[in-house]
Design a protein around this motif. Structure first.
Motif, mmCIF file in Angstrom:
data_model
loop_
_atom_site.group_PDB
_atom_site.id
_atom_site.type_symbol
_atom_site.label_atom_id
_atom_site.label_comp_id
_atom_site.label_asym_id
_atom_site.label_seq_id
_atom_site.Cartn_x
_atom_site.Cartn_y
_atom_site.Cartn_z
ATOM 1 N N PHE A 188 50.300 42.324 48.347
ATOM 2 C CA PHE A 188 49.136 42.790 49.099
ATOM 3 C C PHE A 188 48.189 41.637 49.373
ATOM 4 N N VAL A 189 47.556 41.692 50.530
ATOM 5 C CA VAL A 189 46.541 40.698 50.882
ATOM 6 C C VAL A 189 45.252 41.427 51.243
ATOM 7 N N LYS B 74 39.444 46.482 51.181
ATOM 8 C CA LYS B 74 40.746 47.093 51.393
ATOM 9 C C LYS B 74 41.824 46.020 51.283
ATOM 10 N N TYR B 75 43.003 46.432 50.874
ATOM 11 C CA TYR B 75 44.138 45.519 50.756
ATOM 12 C C TYR B 75 45.320 46.073 51.542
ATOM 13 N N VAL B 76 46.055 45.163 52.215
ATOM 14 C CA VAL B 76 47.168 45.559 53.072
ATOM 15 C C VAL B 76 48.483 45.091 52.455
ATOM 16 N N CYS B 77 49.468 45.982 52.436
ATOM 17 C CA CYS B 77 50.809 45.646 51.990
ATOM 18 C C CYS B 77 51.474 44.844 53.111
ATOM 19 N N ALA C 278 38.798 50.035 42.374
ATOM 20 C CA ALA C 278 38.990 48.760 43.058
ATOM 21 C C ALA C 278 40.440 48.308 42.925
ATOM 22 N N PHE C 279 40.913 47.564 43.922
ATOM 23 C CA PHE C 279 42.288 47.063 43.887
ATOM 24 C C PHE C 279 42.542 46.276 42.609
#
Length: 52
Positions: free
Chosen positions: A49-50, A3-6, A29-30
């Motif tokens: 995003f991280v 998962k990636y977070v803004c 996928a991201f």
């Protein structure tokens, strides 16, 4: 697939869900998102995003 977070708004991109409102299918996928994809909440680009 992670998962990636803004960072600016906290939206989490979950590849199991995708982004149906933007036409991104579940299982995407991201890394496979289009380069012009933006956060559906605040509109920033993928570079903000991280990985969670």
């Amino acid at each position: 697939m992670g998962k990636y977070v803004c960072e600016p708004c906290g939206y989490v991109y979950d590849p199991e869900i995708g982004d149906p409102d933007s036409g991104i299918e579940p299982g995407t996928a991201f890394e496979d998102l289009p380069e012009d994809w933006v956060c559906p909440v605040c509109g920033v680009g993928k570079d903000m995003f991280v990985e969670e």
